[in-house]
Design an enzyme around this catalytic site. Sequence first.
Site, PDB file in Angstrom:
ATOM      1  N   HIS A   7       0.875  -1.178   0.000  1.00  0.00           N
ATOM      2  CA  HIS A   7       0.000   0.000   0.000  1.00  0.00           C
ATOM      3  C   HIS A   7       0.916   1.232   0.000  1.00  0.00           C
ATOM      4  O   HIS A   7       2.033   1.168   0.506  1.00  0.00           O
ATOM      5  CB  HIS A   7      -0.830  -0.062   1.294  1.00  0.00           C
ATOM      6  CG  HIS A   7      -1.898   0.980   1.427  1.00  0.00           C
ATOM      7  ND1 HIS A   7      -1.629   2.277   1.788  1.00  0.00           N
ATOM      8  CD2 HIS A   7      -3.248   0.899   1.303  1.00  0.00           C
ATOM      9  CE1 HIS A   7      -2.759   2.945   1.868  1.00  0.00           C
ATOM     10  NE2 HIS A   7      -3.762   2.152   1.574  1.00  0.00           N
ATOM     11  N   ASP A  63       3.073  -4.487   7.903  1.00  0.00           N
ATOM     12  CA  ASP A  63       1.850  -3.693   7.782  1.00  0.00           C
ATOM     13  C   ASP A  63       0.690  -4.672   7.991  1.00  0.00           C
ATOM     14  O   ASP A  63       0.366  -5.467   7.107  1.00  0.00           O
ATOM     15  CB  ASP A  63       1.813  -3.057   6.384  1.00  0.00           C
ATOM     16  CG  ASP A  63       0.471  -2.402   6.067  1.00  0.00           C
ATOM     17  OD1 ASP A  63      -0.462  -2.521   6.885  1.00  0.00           O
ATOM     18  OD2 ASP A  63       0.354  -1.794   4.988  1.00  0.00           O
ATOM     19  N   GLN A  67      -4.475  -5.108   6.927  1.00  0.00           N
ATOM     20  CA  GLN A  67      -5.458  -5.993   6.296  1.00  0.00           C
ATOM     21  C   GLN A  67      -5.482  -7.387   6.914  1.00  0.00           C
ATOM     22  O   GLN A  67      -6.147  -8.286   6.389  1.00  0.00           O
ATOM     23  CB  GLN A  67      -5.157  -6.112   4.792  1.00  0.00           C
ATOM     24  CG  GLN A  67      -5.294  -4.810   4.022  1.00  0.00           C
ATOM     25  CD  GLN A  67      -6.717  -4.274   4.051  1.00  0.00           C
ATOM     26  OE1 GLN A  67      -7.681  -5.016   4.270  1.00  0.00           O
ATOM     27  NE2 GLN A  67      -6.866  -2.986   3.833  1.00  0.00           N
ATOM     28  N   LYS A 120     -10.166  -0.483  10.837  1.00  0.00           N
ATOM     29  CA  LYS A 120     -10.324  -1.669   9.987  1.00  0.00           C
ATOM     30  C   LYS A 120     -10.594  -2.913  10.825  1.00  0.00           C
ATOM     31  O   LYS A 120     -10.700  -4.016  10.303  1.00  0.00           O
ATOM     32  CB  LYS A 120      -9.073  -1.869   9.132  1.00  0.00           C
ATOM     33  CG  LYS A 120      -8.903  -0.800   8.037  1.00  0.00           C
ATOM     34  CD  LYS A 120      -7.772  -1.167   7.108  1.00  0.00           C
ATOM     35  CE  LYS A 120      -7.201  -0.004   6.341  1.00  0.00           C
ATOM     36  NZ  LYS A 120      -8.070   0.558   5.313  1.00  0.00           N
ATOM     37  N   CYS A 173      -4.906   2.648  -3.448  1.00  0.00           N
ATOM     38  CA  CYS A 173      -3.636   3.140  -2.874  1.00  0.00           C
ATOM     39  C   CYS A 173      -2.498   2.161  -3.129  1.00  0.00           C
ATOM     40  O   CYS A 173      -1.614   1.993  -2.283  1.00  0.00           O
ATOM     41  CB  CYS A 173      -3.767   3.419  -1.377  1.00  0.00           C
ATOM     42  SG  CYS A 173      -4.847   4.780  -1.005  1.00  0.00           S
TER      43      CYS A 173
END
Lengths: 403, 126
Positions: free
Chosen positions: A118, A195, A198, A221, A361
Amino acid sequence: MNIIRIKKYFPIFTTHKNLVYLDNAATTHKPQCVIDALTAHYAERNANIHRGIYRLSEQATESYDTARAQIARFIGARDASQIIFVRNTTEAINLVAHSYLRHHAKAGDEILLTVMEHHSNIVPWQLAAKEKKLTIRYAHITKTGELDMADLKKKITPRTRLIAVTHASNVLGTINDIAAITRLARARNIPVLVDGAQAVAHMPVNVSALGCDFYAFSGHKMYAPTGIGALYVSKKYLTTMDPFLGGGDMIRSVSLEGATFQDAPERFEAGTPAIEAAVAFGVAADYLTRIGMKNIRTHEKKLTALALKELSKIPGITIYGPTRAEKRTGVISFTSQNIHPHDLASLLDEQDIAIRAGNHCAMPLHTLLGIPATARMSFSLYTSPADIRTACRALRTIVKKLQ
Amino acid sequence: MKIDQLKKLQEYAQLSPYAGTMKKPDIHWEGENPLCGDMLSIDLRVVKGKVADARFEHRGCALSGAATSIFLDHIIGKQITALSRITLEKHLALLGIPVSPGRLNCALLPLRGIRGEGFKPLYIRT
């Protein structure tokens, strides 16, 4: 998991009865307990933290500290002090770029990323690289959209100072083998940043087992409010990092000549934080633990398999990323031969079906795939098989009518 | 947006009499919508200060393609100096369908291009 009961616990679906919400990779809706936690904090425990010598302030501080412990427990951190509250994943990654990398890398050193990142796991490194004259290298993906581990291994050099990689791609859905990457890195004493934006709401995550040094994720999220997120830092690096922002709450003492700073996590949390959001973040983590992350993963894996099957039956649809649900999260990006993703999203919106369209993104990844944009469906714990069937049926009708 | 409306937009975009490029145009713009990566280039022939002919090449959604075709149809015969005065409202009215806030960037791509807002003109010769 009783999806009907779970859905009822999210008030947005009472307000919007026909909503088929398939944009959970962008943000999730909020359960009643999270909404209640926000209002209860303001109605019952509102005060600034850490400084007040009165009960209300002590109660607010206790709530904030409890939230930190809840988040630490949720991701398997050994100590609550390893959790730094930030605004979101983006801020968490920027914090590491600013407070760690800038002080531990010199001209000619390298940062290793992957092409599936991202923008928030690319741009902070580009900024740091420009300032410190560093080189960024990118590990490639295979034809099936998985991380090319041989390429990643090849790109680790004696100059690599950090590896930053997504746990799960927000476009391809690919789940990366973080433990394998940290094994490679540890042998060479290279820190690994993950990261987790997600991943953290969609599968069991244990940072100790993963062996990573930094794990960044957003609250919004994972069913918590916007404006709150967390950065986990391993003990090894926690004490080597310089402050991020300067100001109140992060100092030990200040004179006109200079200042000394608190230890982590306060060292990295200057100014009054989003206290109520942090409290609700902790509540969201406990809510997910009650449902069970394994159950959520099983549920979303079934949804993904169903969606992959249904989408592949529609003529002219191309699906990106791994073909097997085991290898991916509930994020499916696709294109249609005749219809641009934006037009597709507009048509589905007519039927109260919310999907995402664009480059999500992740422009470098889309450039690599040779497409300007994709349409994306993404699932969550409240997504039902009926939601997916409804969306795929609508999609099939649209494709048929526009042939 | 309804399916019939999209069908019409697709027709406008795909069957546009202005589709293509021009040899030695007097004005050439090209650029993209940074939000979604839609690519657009516009060629104009200018005679005595007026737009005499136009062509466009487009890779993107039906809405931005149709908006460009309709826009070019509207500006043919107009003074080149008058183009910057076309308002967003007038441009959207030309389309004849409601555009949701999320799709405004698609619809406004040609106008923003002409006004030099969305992307920089590569060169301008008049």
